[in-house]
Each structure stands twice: as C-alpha cells, then as structure tokens.
Design an enzyme around this catalytic site. Structure first.
Site, PDB file in Angstrom:
ATOM      1  N   ASP A  17      10.846  32.073  14.349  1.00  0.00           N
ATOM      2  CA  ASP A  17      11.499  33.042  13.571  1.00  0.00           C
ATOM      3  C   ASP A  17      12.277  33.700  14.301  1.00  0.00           C
ATOM      4  O   ASP A  17      12.113  33.988  15.286  1.00  0.00           O
ATOM      5  CB  ASP A  17      10.291  33.564  12.718  1.00  0.00           C
ATOM      6  CG  ASP A  17      10.752  34.425  11.780  1.00  0.00           C
ATOM      7  OD1 ASP A  17      11.709  34.439  11.169  1.00  0.00           O
ATOM      8  OD2 ASP A  17      10.371  35.682  12.023  1.00  0.00           O
ATOM      9  N   ASP A 217       6.441  36.118  12.043  1.00  0.00           N
ATOM     10  CA  ASP A 217       5.589  37.585  11.845  1.00  0.00           C
ATOM     11  C   ASP A 217       5.765  37.744  10.185  1.00  0.00           C
ATOM     12  O   ASP A 217       4.871  38.388   9.846  1.00  0.00           O
ATOM     13  CB  ASP A 217       6.661  38.686  12.425  1.00  0.00           C
ATOM     14  CG  ASP A 217       8.043  38.583  11.660  1.00  0.00           C
ATOM     15  OD1 ASP A 217       8.611  37.790  11.410  1.00  0.00           O
ATOM     16  OD2 ASP A 217       8.462  39.952  11.549  1.00  0.00           O
ATOM     17  N   ASP A 221       6.807  33.112   6.827  1.00  0.00           N
ATOM     18  CA  ASP A 221       6.313  32.273   7.903  1.00  0.00           C
ATOM     19  C   ASP A 221       4.924  31.782   7.802  1.00  0.00           C
ATOM     20  O   ASP A 221       4.679  30.677   8.588  1.00  0.00           O
ATOM     21  CB  ASP A 221       6.439  33.227   9.329  1.00  0.00           C
ATOM     22  CG  ASP A 221       7.695  33.671   9.638  1.00  0.00           C
ATOM     23  OD1 ASP A 221       8.805  32.784   9.344  1.00  0.00           O
ATOM     24  OD2 ASP A 221       8.072  34.841   9.989  1.00  0.00           O
TER      25      ASP A 221
HETATM   26  P1  ADP Z   1      14.095  35.539   6.958  1.00  0.00           P
HETATM   27  O1  ADP Z   1      13.028  36.388   6.985  1.00  0.00           O
HETATM   28  O2  ADP Z   1      13.732  33.951   7.798  1.00  0.00           O
HETATM   29  O3  ADP Z   1      15.357  35.886   7.691  1.00  0.00           O
HETATM   30  P2  ADP Z   1      14.441  35.616   4.101  1.00  0.00           P
HETATM   31  O4  ADP Z   1      13.985  34.519   3.411  1.00  0.00           O
HETATM   32  O5  ADP Z   1      13.358  36.799   3.865  1.00  0.00           O
HETATM   33  O6  ADP Z   1      14.497  34.997   5.701  1.00  0.00           O
HETATM   34  O7  ADP Z   1      15.754  36.075   3.836  1.00  0.00           O
HETATM   35  C1  ADP Z   1      16.887  35.021   3.759  1.00  0.00           C
HETATM   36  C2  ADP Z   1      18.100  35.751   3.212  1.00  0.00           C
HETATM   37  O8  ADP Z   1      18.164  36.214   2.050  1.00  0.00           O
HETATM   38  C3  ADP Z   1      18.426  37.140   4.237  1.00  0.00           C
HETATM   39  O9  ADP Z   1      19.072  36.934   5.286  1.00  0.00           O
HETATM   40  C4  ADP Z   1      19.224  37.780   2.912  1.00  0.00           C
HETATM   41  O10 ADP Z   1      20.624  37.252   2.992  1.00  0.00           O
HETATM   42  C5  ADP Z   1      18.708  37.367   1.599  1.00  0.00           C
HETATM   43  N1  ADP Z   1      17.699  38.351   1.106  1.00  0.00           N
HETATM   44  C6  ADP Z   1      16.417  38.257   1.043  1.00  0.00           C
HETATM   45  N2  ADP Z   1      15.815  39.378   0.418  1.00  0.00           N
HETATM   46  C7  ADP Z   1      16.933  40.362   0.517  1.00  0.00           C
HETATM   47  C8  ADP Z   1      16.754  41.644   0.198  1.00  0.00           C
HETATM   48  N3  ADP Z   1      15.816  42.279  -0.407  1.00  0.00           N
HETATM   49  N4  ADP Z   1      18.029  42.245   0.070  1.00  0.00           N
HETATM   50  C9  ADP Z   1      19.176  41.478   0.220  1.00  0.00           C
HETATM   51  N5  ADP Z   1      19.144  40.319   0.815  1.00  0.00           N
HETATM   52  C10 ADP Z   1      17.933  39.659   0.861  1.00  0.00           C
HETATM   53 MG    MG Z   2      10.560  37.208  10.303  1.00  0.00          MG
END
Ligand code: ADP
Ligand code: MG
Length: 250
Positions: A17, A217, A221
C-alpha cells in the site's frame, strides 16, 4: 504463529500500500489555489470544515493546516464520506464537495478541465491534489505531500534482489502514484483502485499462480490483507489491519 512464517517462505510477490506503508502517512498541505472569484482563505475554511468530520489522513492534513493558519471553521450539516472519492457537507444551506477528480466527474458530473493543468503539475511532483466544488462549479484546489519513509527504497531494492516482484497498490491517482513509485524504485503500479477493489487486485496476481504478500495499514487494506497468502500489517496502522495481518511489523 507458524503458519504466516511458513507462508512467508513461498512468497514471490510483495504488494505495498502507498500511504502510511511506503510513506509516512503524515501528509502536509503544500499548495492552495483559488479558482475564479474564490480566495485561498475561503477554500481552506470550507474544505477544513468538511474534513473536520473525516478520519482520513488527508483530512487530518487539511485540518492541521487550517489550525496553523488560524482559520475558523464553519458549521457543517449533513456530512458524508464518499469512500475512494472524498467528502461532502452543507454549510449555510449550500452543499460542498471536496475530493479527487473522480468525485467531480463521476459523482457531480462537473467538468474538471479548468484545473487539469494545475492538477497535472502538482501530481507530477508526487503531490495529491484535491478539488473543492459546490454543486455547480469548481472553487479551488488544495495539494498535500506525503514523504517516503527513509527505509522504503532499501526495503524495495532488497526484495527485488531476492527476485521478488514488488507492486504498489493505492487509491491515489495514477500520476501521483507513478511519481512516488519512481522515487522508491517500483515499476509495477496499481493506482486509482477503489477501497473494495484492493482485494480483487491481490486475487488477480494470485491468479498468475504465485504466492503473494500484501503490506498495508489502512481500514481499506484489510480485505486485501485477508486475501493475500500472507498479510503484513504496519504496527502504526489501524486496529482492523493489525487484526487481519498474519504478521505485524512493530
Ligand atoms: P489510499 O489510502 O489507498 O490512498 P483511499 O481509498 O482512502 O486510498 O483514497 C483514495 C483517494 O480518494 C484519495 O487519494 C483522495 O483523492 C480521495 N479521498 C478519499 N478520502 C478523502 C477525504 N476525506 N478528503 C479528500 N479526498 C479524499
Ligand atoms: Mg495506507
């Protein structure tokens, strides 16, 4: 236990990740850009108000920045997290959205062309750029940067020397992911994967007939850690990741 250790001997691919695993997971705001009539202070004020209700690491970065800049947050109603996309909420009767390009195009049906060039530049520098919009138009962009852990590049190189294939798996956008991957020495990048898609990416690689370890983490995941032949959780991670992993790195 013995089982995870035995599984570790057979591993031919390791999937990392990105955020919080290869990187420190403590992103910091680097750029704030107002679009049209919006000024930067206003953008931060609205975005931070929405993010105050989110537990995402990106949210923490935005809120910390607002606090450092002594910006008061507005009252938010109807907060909603949109997994893999961003957040939404109502301030003084108006709905605002804050998140990635996919949130703008797929959920709001807004045209993100006006910020395309700006976003591209930020992403090529390895930053994660997020867009603030209301229901009708884009108001601004906030970018954050997360730094690699000092040990990540060496860990990747050591695995590759052992003949193990190394992947990066992330929900972040393709360009940012590629920029970070380059810094850490990974060429196999799976980006823009929605939270429920991580486990199926692991399954796909297993489908080529090799034993796969997943290192992560986050809450998102956990299904991938469970799907892998060996799940390795970061001790700094979420409880659900640590409960799912067969090995926890302290
Ligand atoms: P990872 O932890 O693998 O990077 P996430 O699925 O948590 O992936 O998030 C993917 C994308 O969604 C982020 O890179 C961001 O662009 C958007 N995103 C998710 N949650 C938020 C948030 N709370 N505020 C702004 N953007 C968000
Ligand atoms: Mg992570």
């Amino acid at each position: 236990g013995g089982e995870p250790l035995e599984a570790a001997c057979k591993i031919k691919a390791v999937i990392f990740d990105k955020t919080g695993t290869l990187t420190k997971g403590k992103p910091e705001v680097t750029d704030v850009v107002g679009i049209g009539r919006s000024d930067e202070q206003e953008i931060v004020k609205i975005a931070a108000a929405l993010e105050a209700k989110s537990e995402h690491p990106l949210a923490e970065a935005i809120c910390r920045y607002a606090q450092e800049e002594a910006i008061d947050l507005s009252e938010v109603d109807g907060f909603k997290a949109i997994p893999g996309h961003g957040v939404q909420g109502t301030i003084e009767g108006k709905i605002y959205y804050f998140g990635n390009r996919r949130l703008m195009t797929d959920i709001l049906q807004l045209d993100a062309k006006s910020v395309d060039q700006k976003m591209k530049k930020l992403e090529e520098a390895g930053k994660t750029a997020m867009i603030l919009a209301d229901e009708k138009e884009i108001l601004g962009v906030i970018a954050v940067a997360d730094t690699l852990k000092e040990s990540s590049a060496k860990a990747v190189a050591d695995l590759q020397k052992m003949g193990i294939i190394v992947y990066m798996l992330t929900g972040d956008n393709e360009r940012t992911a590629q920029a970070i991957a380059k810094q850490v020495g990974i060429t196999n990048v799976l980006a823009e994967v929605l939270p429920d898609g991580k486990a199926s990416e692991v399954k796909k690689i297993q489908g080529t007939g090799i034993h796969v370890a997943m290192v992560g983490d986050g809450i998102n995941d956990a299904p991938a850690l469970a799907q892998a032949d060996l799940g390795i959780a970061m001790g700094s991670g979420t409880d659900v990741a640590m409960e799912t992993g067969g090995i926890v790195l302290m």
